[in-house]
Design a protein around this motif. Structure first.
Motif, short mmCIF file in Angstrom:
data_model
loop_
_atom_site.label_atom_id
_atom_site.label_comp_id
_atom_site.label_asym_id
_atom_site.label_seq_id
_atom_site.Cartn_x
_atom_site.Cartn_y
_atom_site.Cartn_z
N ASN A 140 -39.04 -65.00 -33.87
CA ASN A 140 -39.04 -64.45 -32.53
C ASN A 140 -40.47 -64.18 -32.09
OD1 ASN A 140 -38.75 -63.06 -30.19
ND2 ASN A 140 -37.63 -61.34 -31.05
N PHE A 141 -40.98 -65.00 -31.18
CA PHE A 141 -42.35 -64.83 -30.73
C PHE A 141 -42.60 -63.43 -30.17
CE2 PHE A 141 -42.26 -69.59 -29.98
CZ PHE A 141 -43.07 -69.86 -31.06
N TRP A 142 -41.73 -63.02 -29.27
CA TRP A 142 -42.04 -61.80 -28.52
C TRP A 142 -41.71 -60.54 -29.32
CZ3 TRP A 142 -45.37 -62.46 -25.13
CH2 TRP A 142 -45.40 -63.61 -24.33
N GLY A 143 -40.57 -60.50 -29.98
CA GLY A 143 -40.21 -59.30 -30.72
C GLY A 143 -41.18 -58.98 -31.83
N ASN A 144 -41.73 -60.02 -32.46
CA ASN A 144 -42.67 -59.81 -33.54
C ASN A 144 -44.06 -59.43 -33.04
OD1 ASN A 144 -40.62 -60.45 -35.27
ND2 ASN A 144 -41.27 -62.55 -35.61
N ARG A 145 -44.25 -59.41 -31.76
CA ARG A 145 -45.56 -59.09 -31.19
C ARG A 145 -45.50 -57.88 -30.26
NH1 ARG A 145 -45.31 -64.32 -32.47
NH2 ARG A 145 -47.16 -65.36 -33.27
N ASN A 146 -44.52 -57.03 -30.49
CA ASN A 146 -44.44 -55.75 -29.77
C ASN A 146 -44.53 -55.95 -28.26
OD1 ASN A 146 -44.48 -54.40 -32.34
ND2 ASN A 146 -46.70 -54.72 -32.38
N TRP A 147 -43.63 -56.74 -27.72
CA TRP A 147 -43.70 -57.08 -26.30
C TRP A 147 -43.60 -55.87 -25.39
CZ3 TRP A 147 -39.72 -55.77 -23.04
CH2 TRP A 147 -38.48 -55.47 -23.62
N ARG A 148 -43.00 -54.80 -25.87
CA ARG A 148 -42.84 -53.61 -25.02
C ARG A 148 -44.17 -52.95 -24.67
NH1 ARG A 148 -38.47 -53.96 -28.36
NH2 ARG A 148 -36.39 -53.66 -27.45
N THR A 149 -45.23 -53.28 -25.40
CA THR A 149 -46.55 -52.70 -25.11
C THR A 149 -47.43 -53.66 -24.32
OG1 THR A 149 -47.52 -53.52 -27.17
CG2 THR A 149 -46.41 -51.38 -27.25
N ILE A 150 -46.88 -54.83 -23.93
CA ILE A 150 -47.65 -55.83 -23.20
C ILE A 150 -47.16 -55.86 -21.75
CG2 ILE A 150 -48.28 -58.28 -23.06
CD1 ILE A 150 -47.73 -58.48 -26.05
N PHE A 151 -48.10 -55.84 -20.80
CA PHE A 151 -47.74 -55.76 -19.38
C PHE A 151 -48.49 -56.85 -18.60
CE2 PHE A 151 -47.05 -51.62 -21.20
CZ PHE A 151 -45.84 -51.22 -20.66
N PRO A 152 -47.94 -58.06 -18.54
CA PRO A 152 -48.61 -59.13 -17.79
C PRO A 152 -48.68 -58.81 -16.29
CG PRO A 152 -46.88 -60.00 -19.23
CD PRO A 152 -46.71 -58.53 -19.19
N SER A 153 -49.77 -59.23 -15.68
CA SER A 153 -49.90 -59.07 -14.24
C SER A 153 -48.94 -60.02 -13.54
CB SER A 153 -51.33 -59.37 -13.80
OG SER A 153 -51.40 -59.54 -12.40
N THR A 154 -48.29 -59.55 -12.50
CA THR A 154 -47.35 -60.40 -11.76
C THR A 154 -48.03 -61.20 -10.66
OG1 THR A 154 -46.83 -58.58 -10.25
CG2 THR A 154 -45.45 -58.82 -12.22
N THR A 155 -49.34 -61.00 -10.48
CA THR A 155 -50.04 -61.71 -9.40
C THR A 155 -50.91 -62.85 -9.91
OG1 THR A 155 -51.85 -60.09 -9.48
CG2 THR A 155 -50.05 -59.68 -7.92
#
Length: 715
Positions: free
Chosen positions: A618-633
C-alpha cells in the motif's frame, strides 16, 4: 440585441431523426398453421395524439351526391408522433465561452469559422400506437421497447451552417413511459380502439450562429542561449554582474517556416513548426548549487516555484483492468480467458456473451461508470502484463505492437534469445475464444489493435460529440525493451521481462530493458512505435506510466536519476502524462512529505491497496498519508483505493469488515479525509456483479461516493 438571421434546422432534423426510427415497423398476420398470411407496414404520420384519436373515432361520411351511403374509416394499425416540449437541461451545460473552430466554411483567406458551445435542450416526444386487436398492438410495441434500456443512441448528422463544425453528435433518446388505453364502453357496433402511448425524452443540443475570426499567421519565440552551463558549474551565456541571460528573439511567419530575421533559410520540411518552452535546471552562477531554474524572462528563480505547468484536474479516475497476474506466463498474465477474447467484428458486448473483451469493457464497464458519473478512465494492461517471475509479479504493459497478430514474436526472455535465429516463441493469445490455438482448436487468431479501434475509439468520439467528453488514459510500463544489449534494435510486443528460472537472463535485464533516455534515437523510436498509434488510431488522452515518480529527478537528488525530457516526450506529441507511484521523500522518524522538486512537474497516481497504515503493497498507507496535505491548486496527487473480497488485506474495506457486514460510514469517512487532505480519490475496483453475497454488492455505495466527492477541472 440578437445577430442577423441564422437557422441550422436542428429541431427540424431532430424531429425527422426521431420519426425515422419508427418508419419501418411491420405487423404480420398468420394463417392457422403459423405461416405468414400478410405483412403490413404500419403507416406513420406526424400528428397530435388527441386529434388522431378523434379522427379514428369519426364516422367519416363522404358528402357526395353520387355515393350518398359510402362510409370511410381509417384502417388500423397506425402510428403517429409529435413533439410535445422543449426544455433547457442545465445538467449538460458546458462553459459558454468554449469554442469549436474549423477552417473558414466559406474559404476566406486568413480566417477561421467558430461557434460557441452548444446549448443542451431536452425535446419531449409522444409516439402513439393505434390498433384494433391486442395482438397487433403487442407486435408493434415489442419491436420498439427492447432497444431502449432505457436510452437508445442515434448518431445525428447536423445540417446547415454548422455542418463543418459539428458534423456528428450522439443523441440519447430515453424511453420514459409506456401506457395502454382501452375503449371498453360504448355501443356494440362502436369500433374498438387500443391506444398505446410511448413518451420519450431526446437529449439534444441547439447551436448559435457561426462567427469568423482571424488566423494567427505570425508568432515570436524567445530562446535563451545557456551554452554548456547545463552540465557544468560554469554557466555560459550569463553576462554582467546581474547574471542576466543573453537571448535571441526569432519568429516564424505564415506557412513557409521562414524566420523573420532570416537566421534560418532552410526550415524543417514538414509543418507544424513547434517551439516547446523548456525550463532548464542549471547550477546557480554564484556557486551555491541549489538547482536554480531560468524562467521565461531570463531570471533565476526558486526551483520550487518554476515548473512547466500542467492543467490541474481533480476529477476521479475509474480503472479498467485487463490483467493482474492471475494467469501464467504463456497467457501473458491476462486475468482470464474472457479478457483475451478478440473479435473486431463482434456484435455484442454483454457479459453473458463476451464476443470481444474490448467491446465488453467499453459497452458494459466503461459505459456503466460513465453513467455513474466518471469522466476519466485508466485502462490498465490492455495488451497483457509483463512478468518478472513465473508465478508472481505482473507489470503493466500497453505496447501497441503486442496486439498485432502478424508480429510473430514477443519480447520476453525466450523470444529475444531466439527471434534472430527463428526459434520457437511464445504463442499469440488474442483469439476468438480467448484461448491459445494450441489449447483450443476452434480458436482463430484475431487483431487486438483493431478491436480498440472499432470499439474504444467511437465510444470516445461519441461522448465528445455529445458535449460531455471523457478522458481515457493507457497505463504503461516505464522501461523500454530491446533485442540487443547495445539498445539499437527496439523490440516489439513488450510483455514478459524474464522467468525466475532463467538465471543467465537476469544479467541482461538492465541492458535489454533500460530506463528511457530520450537523447538516444533508438529509445525515441521504441516509444513512438508503441505510443503514437494509441493517440492516432484510438484517440486516447494520455498515459499513466509505471514507476515514474522520479522521472523528473534528473539530478538524482531523491533516487535513481532519470534522463531529461521524459514528460516532454509525451506533451510535445499532444499527450497528457501522469506518473505512477508516490512523489514523496522520507524525513526523520519515518515521516513523509511531498517532494518539492517533483510534485509540481506532473500529476501522480499512488496505485496500491487501501489507505490503512501498514498494509502490504500500500503506497499511501505505508507513508502516513494522513499527515500529507497536497495543494489543490498546483498539484494533482491521486490515491487509488481498491476493494478486497470480504475484508481481505489490501483494500479500502479491510479495516471495516466484521466478518458479516461492512461499516460503510467508516469507509466513506476515510475516503473523505483523503479528499479533504487534498488527494484525488480514484476507484481501483468496480461493482460486484454476482447475485451474492449481498454485502459485497454494496461496494457500489463507495463508487457512488467517490463520484459524489468528485472534483473540478479538465477543460
Amino acid at each position: 440585441m440578437f445577430q442577423s438571421h441564422f437557422y441550422h434546422e436542428t429541431i427540424r432534423n431532430t424531429v425527422v431523426a426521431f420519426g425515422t426510427l419508427f418508419d419501418d415497423i411491420k405487423v404480420h398476420k398468420l394463417n392457422a398453421d403459423g405461416t405468414d398470411r400478410i405483412s403490413i407496414q404500419v403507416p406513420l404520420a406526424y400528428a397530435a395524439r388527441e386529434k388522431y384519436i378523434q379522427r379514428l373515432k369519426e364516422d367519416s361520411r363522404l358528402n357526395d351526391d353520387e355515393y350518398p351511403n359510402a362510409h370511410v374509416q381509417m384502417t388500423l394499425p397506425r402510428m403517429s408522433f409529435n413533439m410535445t416540449s422543449l426544455n433547457y437541461d442545465a445538467s449538460r451545460k458546458r462553459n459558454t465561452i468554449h469554442r469549436r473552430r474549423v477552417k473558414d466554411i466559406e474559404n476566406t483567406q486568413g480566417q477561421l469559422s467558430y461557434q460557441y458551445a452548444e446549448v443542451p435542450y431536452n425535446m419531449g416526444f409522444e409516439l402513439g400506437v393505434y390498433a384494433s386487436t391486442f395482438e397487433d398492438g403487442l407486435q408493434i410495441v415489442e419491436q420498439i421497447v427492447p432497444y431502449f434500456t432505457p436510452e437508445f443512441n442515434v448518431t445525428f448528422q447536423t445540417a446547415g451552417g454548422t455542418s463543418d463544425i459539428n458534423t456528428k453528435i450522439d443523441l440519447p433518446i430515453v424511453l420514459e413511459g409506456v401506457n395502454l388505453d382501452y375503449d371498453f364502453l360504448g355501443e356494440m357496433e362502436t369500433r374498438r380502439l387500443l391506444n398505446w402511448t410511448l413518451t420519450f425524452n431526446v437529449k439534444s443540443y441547439l447551436y448559435g450562429p457561426v462567427r469568423r475570426d482571424k488566423t494567427i499567421i505570425q508568432s515570436k519565440t524567445t530562446l535563451f542561449d545557456l551554452g554548456d552551463g547545463l552540465t557544468s558549474g560554469q554557466v555560459a551565456g550569463l553576462c554582467g554582474t546581474t547574471g542576466a541571460v543573453s537571448r535571441i528573439d526569432i519568429g516564424i511567419s505564415g506557412g513557409t517556416g521562414i524566420f523573420i530575421d532570416g537566421s534560418q533559410t532552410n526550415p524543417p520540411a514538414i509543418p507544424p513548426y513547434i517551439f516547446t518552452k523548456t525550463e532548464y535546471q542549471i547550477n546557480n552562477p554564484a556557486g551555491s548549487g541549489t538547482g536554480d531554474v531560468i524562467d521565461g524572462g531570463g531570471n533565476i528563480v526558486d526551483p520550487t516555484t518554476a515548473y512547466k505547468p500542467f492543467i490541474v484536474d481533480r476529477r476521479p479516475f475509474f480503472t479498467v483492468d485487463f490483467a493482474n497476474g492471475n494467469k501464467g506466463i504463456d497467457d501473458w498474465r491476462m486475468t482470464s480467458d474472457d479478457t483475451q477474447i478478440t473479435n473486431p467484428d463482434a456484435t455484442s458486448g454483454v457479459i453473458t456473451d463476451p464476443q470481444d473483451a474490448v467491446r465488453t469493457a467499453v459497452e458494459v464497464t466503461m459505459q456503466r461508470e460513465y453513467e455513474r458519473g466518471f469522466r476519466r478512465f485508466n485502462v490498465r494492461t490492455p495488451m497483457g502484463a509483463r512478468t518478472s517471475v513465473n508465478t508472481g509479479t505482473a507489470l503493466p504493459s500497453a505496447s501497441w505492437s503486442a496486439g498485432d497478430p502478424n508480429l510473430g514474436t514477443w519480447n520476453d526472455a525466450q523470444n529475444i534469445a531466439t527471434v534472430k535465429s527463428g526459434g520457437t516463441t511464445l504463442e499469440y493469445v488474442f483469439t476468438t475464444t480467448g484461448q491459445r490455438k494450441s489449447v483450443d482448436v476452434t480458436a482463430a487468431t484475431a487483431d487486438r489493435q483493431q478491436s480498440f479501434i472499432n470499439f474504444l475509439k467511437p465510444w470516445i468520439e461519441s461522448k465528445a460529440a455529445a458535449g460531455d467528453p471523457v478522458q481515457v488514459y493507457i497505463y504503461d510500463g516505464y522501461q523500454l525493451a530491446f533485442h540487443d544489449t547495445a539498445q539499437r534494435d527496439p523490440a516489439k510486443g513488450n510483455l514478459a521481462m524474464r522467468g525466475s528460472w532463467e538465471s543467465g537472463w537476469s544479467g541482461n535485464i538492465a541492458a535489454r530493458f533500460p530506463m528511457p533516455d530520450f537523447s538516444k534515437s533508438s529509445h525515441i523510436e521504441f516509444r513512438e512505435n508503441e505510443v503514437i498509434p494509441w493517440r492516432d488510431e484510438v484517440g486516447i488522452h494520455g498515459f499513466m506510466v509505471d514507476a515514474a515518480s522520479n522521472a523528473g529527478d534528473t539530478a538524482g537528488n531523491y533516487g535513481i536519476p532519470r534522463a531529461p525530457g521524459y514528460f516532454e516526450f509525451y506533451r510535445d506529441r499532444g499527450l497528457d502524462i501522469i506518473g505512477e507511484a508516490v512523489p514523496v521523500i522520507q524525513g526523520a522518524g519515518g515521516t513523509y512529505d511531498l517532494n518539492p522538486d517533483l510534485y509540481k512537474l506532473t500529476p501522480y497516481v499512488g496505485y496500491g491497496g487501501g489507505t490503512a497504515d501498514g498494509l502490504v503493497g500500500n503506497f499511501w498507507g505505508n507513508r502516513n498519508w494522513r499527515t500529507i496535505f497536497p495543494s489543490t491548486t498546483d498539484s494533482e496527487i491521486h490515491m487509488v483505493v481498491q476493494w478486497s473480497f470480504q475484508g481481505a488485506p489490501g483494500g479500502i474495506n479491510s479495516e471495516y469488515w466484521n466478518g458479516a457486514t461492512y461499516d460503510f460510514a467508516g469507509i466513506t469517512a476515510e475516503i473523505k479525509q483523503a479528499h479533504d487532505n487534498g488527494f484525488v480519490v480514484d476507484a481501483g475496483f468496480g461493482p460486484y456483479l454476482s447475485a451474492s453475497p449481498a454485502e459485497e454488492a454494496k461496494r457500489s455505495i463507495v463508487l457512488d461516493y467517490i463520484v459524489e466527492l468528485g472534483g473540478s477541472g479538465g477543460e
